[in-house]
Design an enzyme around this catalytic site. Sequence first.
Site, PDB file in Angstrom:
ATOM      1  N   CYS A 178      33.745  37.261  43.410  1.00 54.06           N
ATOM      2  CA  CYS A 178      33.716  36.518  44.664  1.00 54.06           C
ATOM      3  C   CYS A 178      33.947  35.028  44.429  1.00 54.06           C
ATOM      4  O   CYS A 178      33.705  34.523  43.345  1.00 54.06           O
ATOM      5  CB  CYS A 178      32.401  36.668  45.419  1.00 54.06           C
ATOM      6  SG  CYS A 178      31.841  38.361  45.560  1.00 54.06           S
TER       7      CYS A 178
ATOM      8  N   ARG B 244      39.606  35.642  43.054  1.00 50.44           N
ATOM      9  CA  ARG B 244      38.291  36.133  42.626  1.00 50.44           C
ATOM     10  C   ARG B 244      37.851  37.368  43.404  1.00 50.44           C
ATOM     11  O   ARG B 244      36.765  37.903  43.159  1.00 50.44           O
ATOM     12  CB  ARG B 244      37.245  35.034  42.798  1.00 50.44           C
ATOM     13  CG  ARG B 244      37.570  33.770  42.023  1.00 50.44           C
ATOM     14  CD  ARG B 244      36.586  32.686  42.326  1.00 50.44           C
ATOM     15  NE  ARG B 244      35.330  32.925  41.659  1.00 50.44           N
ATOM     16  CZ  ARG B 244      35.011  32.448  40.460  1.00 50.44           C
ATOM     17  NH1 ARG B 244      35.857  31.681  39.811  1.00 50.44           N
ATOM     18  NH2 ARG B 244      33.856  32.717  39.917  1.00 50.44           N
TER      19      ARG B 244
ATOM     20  N   TRP C  11      34.592  40.258  46.282  1.00 46.55           N
ATOM     21  CA  TRP C  11      34.954  41.446  45.497  1.00 46.55           C
ATOM     22  C   TRP C  11      33.699  42.296  45.491  1.00 46.55           C
ATOM     23  O   TRP C  11      32.673  41.892  44.930  1.00 46.55           O
ATOM     24  CB  TRP C  11      35.374  41.067  44.086  1.00 46.55           C
ATOM     25  CG  TRP C  11      35.895  42.232  43.300  1.00 46.55           C
ATOM     26  CD1 TRP C  11      37.152  42.753  43.350  1.00 46.55           C
ATOM     27  CD2 TRP C  11      35.172  43.028  42.342  1.00 46.55           C
ATOM     28  NE1 TRP C  11      37.257  43.821  42.489  1.00 46.55           N
ATOM     29  CE2 TRP C  11      36.058  44.008  41.862  1.00 46.55           C
ATOM     30  CE3 TRP C  11      33.869  42.998  41.857  1.00 46.55           C
ATOM     31  CZ2 TRP C  11      35.687  44.958  40.916  1.00 46.55           C
ATOM     32  CZ3 TRP C  11      33.493  43.947  40.913  1.00 46.55           C
ATOM     33  CH2 TRP C  11      34.406  44.909  40.446  1.00 46.55           C
TER      34      TRP C  11
ATOM     35  N   ASN D  44      28.021  34.276  44.825  1.00 48.62           N
ATOM     36  CA  ASN D  44      28.858  34.887  43.790  1.00 48.62           C
ATOM     37  C   ASN D  44      27.920  35.273  42.652  1.00 48.62           C
ATOM     38  O   ASN D  44      27.231  34.402  42.120  1.00 48.62           O
ATOM     39  CB  ASN D  44      29.901  33.871  43.313  1.00 48.62           C
ATOM     40  CG  ASN D  44      30.602  34.302  42.039  1.00 48.62           C
ATOM     41  OD1 ASN D  44      30.833  35.485  41.826  1.00 48.62           O
ATOM     42  ND2 ASN D  44      30.945  33.342  41.203  1.00 48.62           N
ATOM     43  N   GLY D  45      27.909  36.562  42.284  1.00 50.10           N
ATOM     44  CA  GLY D  45      27.028  37.006  41.210  1.00 50.10           C
ATOM     45  C   GLY D  45      26.355  38.308  41.608  1.00 50.10           C
ATOM     46  O   GLY D  45      26.784  38.973  42.558  1.00 50.10           O
TER      47      GLY D  45
ATOM     48  N   GLU E 184      49.355  47.243  26.483  1.00 51.09           N
ATOM     49  CA  GLU E 184      49.543  46.261  27.557  1.00 51.09           C
ATOM     50  C   GLU E 184      50.518  46.791  28.608  1.00 51.09           C
ATOM     51  O   GLU E 184      50.308  46.613  29.809  1.00 51.09           O
ATOM     52  CB  GLU E 184      50.021  44.933  26.942  1.00 51.09           C
ATOM     53  CG  GLU E 184      50.402  43.838  27.913  1.00 51.09           C
ATOM     54  CD  GLU E 184      49.279  43.428  28.867  1.00 51.09           C
ATOM     55  OE1 GLU E 184      48.131  43.866  28.701  1.00 51.09           O
ATOM     56  OE2 GLU E 184      49.583  42.679  29.810  1.00 51.09           O
TER      57      GLU E 184
ATOM     58  N   LYS F  17      49.670  47.288  32.575  1.00 52.58           N
ATOM     59  CA  LYS F  17      50.451  46.678  33.663  1.00 52.58           C
ATOM     60  C   LYS F  17      50.814  47.732  34.699  1.00 52.58           C
ATOM     61  O   LYS F  17      50.681  47.515  35.902  1.00 52.58           O
ATOM     62  CB  LYS F  17      51.753  46.041  33.135  1.00 52.58           C
ATOM     63  CG  LYS F  17      51.627  44.764  32.356  1.00 52.58           C
ATOM     64  CD  LYS F  17      51.272  43.547  33.159  1.00 52.58           C
ATOM     65  CE  LYS F  17      49.806  43.377  33.309  1.00 52.58           C
ATOM     66  NZ  LYS F  17      49.045  42.769  32.274  1.00 52.58           N
TER      67      LYS F  17
ATOM     68  N   GLU G  33      47.694  49.042  36.739  1.00 54.59           N
ATOM     69  CA  GLU G  33      47.004  48.161  37.684  1.00 54.59           C
ATOM     70  C   GLU G  33      47.834  47.828  38.916  1.00 54.59           C
ATOM     71  O   GLU G  33      47.269  47.611  39.973  1.00 54.59           O
ATOM     72  CB  GLU G  33      46.448  46.905  37.005  1.00 54.59           C
ATOM     73  CG  GLU G  33      47.441  45.911  36.517  1.00 54.59           C
ATOM     74  CD  GLU G  33      46.762  44.695  35.868  1.00 54.59           C
ATOM     75  OE1 GLU G  33      45.661  44.311  36.259  1.00 54.59           O
ATOM     76  OE2 GLU G  33      47.386  44.128  34.959  1.00 54.59           O
TER      77      GLU G  33
ATOM     78  N   HIS H 107      48.176  63.973  17.338  1.00 55.45           N
ATOM     79  CA  HIS H 107      46.767  64.342  17.151  1.00 55.45           C
ATOM     80  C   HIS H 107      46.083  64.669  18.477  1.00 55.45           C
ATOM     81  O   HIS H 107      44.865  64.630  18.574  1.00 55.45           O
ATOM     82  CB  HIS H 107      46.034  63.226  16.413  1.00 55.45           C
ATOM     83  CG  HIS H 107      46.616  62.961  15.061  1.00 55.45           C
ATOM     84  ND1 HIS H 107      46.451  63.819  14.006  1.00 55.45           N
ATOM     85  CD2 HIS H 107      47.419  61.965  14.618  1.00 55.45           C
ATOM     86  CE1 HIS H 107      47.095  63.350  12.955  1.00 55.45           C
ATOM     87  NE2 HIS H 107      47.706  62.228  13.299  1.00 55.45           N
TER      88      HIS H 107
ATOM     89  N   LYS I 212      41.541  38.707  40.231  1.00 53.60           N
ATOM     90  CA  LYS I 212      42.154  38.016  39.101  1.00 53.60           C
ATOM     91  C   LYS I 212      41.122  37.651  38.052  1.00 53.60           C
ATOM     92  O   LYS I 212      41.379  37.728  36.859  1.00 53.60           O
ATOM     93  CB  LYS I 212      42.865  36.761  39.631  1.00 53.60           C
ATOM     94  CG  LYS I 212      43.535  35.922  38.562  1.00 53.60           C
ATOM     95  CD  LYS I 212      44.752  36.615  38.027  1.00 53.60           C
ATOM     96  CE  LYS I 212      45.445  35.820  36.934  1.00 53.60           C
ATOM     97  NZ  LYS I 212      46.246  36.718  36.078  1.00 53.60           N
TER      98      LYS I 212
HETATM   99  O1  M6R Z   1      40.839  35.706  32.534  1.00 51.98           O
HETATM  100  P1  M6R Z   1      40.736  36.674  31.410  1.00 51.98           P
HETATM  101  O2  M6R Z   1      41.894  36.602  30.464  1.00 51.98           O
HETATM  102  O3  M6R Z   1      39.447  36.593  30.663  1.00 51.98           O
HETATM  103  O4  M6R Z   1      40.789  38.098  32.103  1.00 51.98           O
HETATM  104  C1  M6R Z   1      40.642  39.272  31.375  1.00 51.98           C
HETATM  105  C2  M6R Z   1      41.061  40.472  32.194  1.00 51.98           C
HETATM  106  O5  M6R Z   1      40.260  40.599  33.339  1.00 51.98           O
HETATM  107  C3  M6R Z   1      42.520  40.397  32.614  1.00 51.98           C
HETATM  108  O6  M6R Z   1      43.364  40.229  31.523  1.00 51.98           O
HETATM  109  C4  M6R Z   1      42.929  41.662  33.378  1.00 51.98           C
HETATM  110  O7  M6R Z   1      42.898  42.764  32.527  1.00 51.98           O
HETATM  111  C5  M6R Z   1      44.318  41.505  34.000  1.00 51.98           C
HETATM  112  N1  M6R Z   1      44.302  41.924  35.366  1.00 51.98           N
HETATM  113  C6  M6R Z   1      45.362  42.316  33.337  1.00 51.98           C
HETATM  114  O8  M6R Z   1      46.617  42.130  33.904  1.00 51.98           O
END
Ligand code: M6R
Length: 610
Positions: A2, A27, A74, A100-101, A483, A487, A490, A506, A605
Amino acid sequence: MCGIIAFTGSLDVIPILLEGLRRLEYRGYDSAGIATVDEAGIHVRRRSGRIAALTSALDDEPLAGNCGISHTRWATHGPATERNAHPHVDEAGDFAVVHNGVIENYLQLRQQLEDDGIIFRSDTDTEVLPHLIARFWSGDLVAAVTRATEVVRGTYGLAVVSRHAPGTIVGARLGSPLVIGIGPHGHSIASDAGALANHAEKVVYLADRQVCRIDANGWSVSTRGAAAVDCATHDLRQLVDVGDADLGGFPHHMLKEIYEQPEALTNAMRGRLDDADATARFGGLNLDPRQLRGVERIIMTACGTSYHAGLVGEYLFEELARIPVEVEYASELRYRNPPVDRNTITLAITQSGETADTLAALRESKRMGHTTLAICNAVGSSIAREADGGVYLHAGTEVGVASTKAFTSQVCVLAMLAIYFGRTRHLSVSQGERLIAELRALPDAVHAALRCHEVVKQVAQRYSHVRNVLYLGRQFLYPVALEGALKLKEISYIHAEGYPAAEMKHGPIALVDEETPSVFLVPRGQVFDKVMSNMQEIKARRGPVIAIASPDDREVAKVADDVIPIPDVPEWLQPIVAAIPLQLLAYEISLLRGCDVDKPRNLAKSVTVE
Ligand code: M6R
């Protein structure tokens, strides 16, 4: 998670809060709300969904005034409904809170309050706060908020208004970031400095257990229940690039950020490549030469994409610096008890610098006596400020939830760090010179890699309907496979798994069928033949193969169904170049499936809760 923003001063508060909320939407974007306060009382507008929904609610039923608090959510406790949207108010409507928290003992507190006859109107943990503040009210808002924070357990960044003190806002922080904005027309409180960019000139970072009070004429900070604290102010313009958040002609932030990578890499390297000494240089590591040479082990810690950058870093450090590296999810490291060694350093990797687990892991490492370093993009963020030393990415604001330019910039910084450490050990001048020259050529190679976009579009057309995808690579490219899978998951909601290519046999190879494509990372290099064999194993089981390969590689073309060419670069830099087609593939598939590229469902984010 948040985001919160609050303002009091001489300006119309609504445009300031809405602009701040837009800047904080990274956030969380499950719901949004605003409360204003004046002599008549507290006035609330809340909506589930994006800030746009709140904006149209305000068009229908406008609010005005000079003092207000706001929130973008969030969801943690309670679904993303209007009833659970912040601000939350006490029964009499005297106090409104944005938070927030996570209040960890909220169930117990709620039960106590309900036993006393209080009726709750939401499912959130937050709602205990306005009720507690009302209970502790005796004419002083700072005192009431302070008392309430003493009985809650967990984390909070708060902003509170009261009809008894219109024009005053009280903030409090424990574990969730909070800054005060100081401007010519008033004062503000927000979850991060970026949200203040349109009206503040200076910022003050609150520390844990601090409480602040702002009104139109001033601000003050105290440590819970104690005397006032003198706080340093920082120039906001040096912390935030205000212009960065626009789309610059691109349809989505993610695509813009993918295309910004040549420039981001140039910025990451600017002033850090030292031809005279054939090494890299960093201003803020704060390690003296003896400490530097004494490092015997590095624990890298991060989450998500940043964790994958750390995995590439492990290969880089072992290859170039000959230093043993462990990479650990921050959420795991924070509760582990690894043996402490004076010569171990902890390196946190984070785009936002606010990820709760990474921050907690860094703090725990510090507490255990490790020297802590951070690789961070967000200047002035919590992790950047708390680490003993660090390196900024200088990648510019990353808005898209799917991290792209931060990943390649993180790998680039890790490569430079590996050279730096390596040159204090076994790397010769000529080796250093070669590595530096190869790094210098990297932005052009990434620029060339972006030319695969048209081919990627065609590949995306063929595979956008599938339900499962495998991503396979070896050595430096194994973390890139992870990675690529992240991508796709998500932003397109397709199930995807990354694996070391040879590990398939395996177990996971049982998943392969005509409907399950495998994306192979197979540019020319030491393990090329091995990866080709792994590719044959998939083809033998009728699995479609998409190959990310060197230009005009006929051997690959004979086996793969689709080939996406990337320029040849030295193997240690392949993770950066090979990431480009995977980012573009996820983007194009997401578009074809009609997903929200920049704000995928269920995500935010910056993950500021545990
Ligand atoms: O801000 P940060 O790099 O610490 O964030 C870590 C992850 O939350 C962030 O990389 C997340 O996995 C992304 N959405 C991936 O695209």
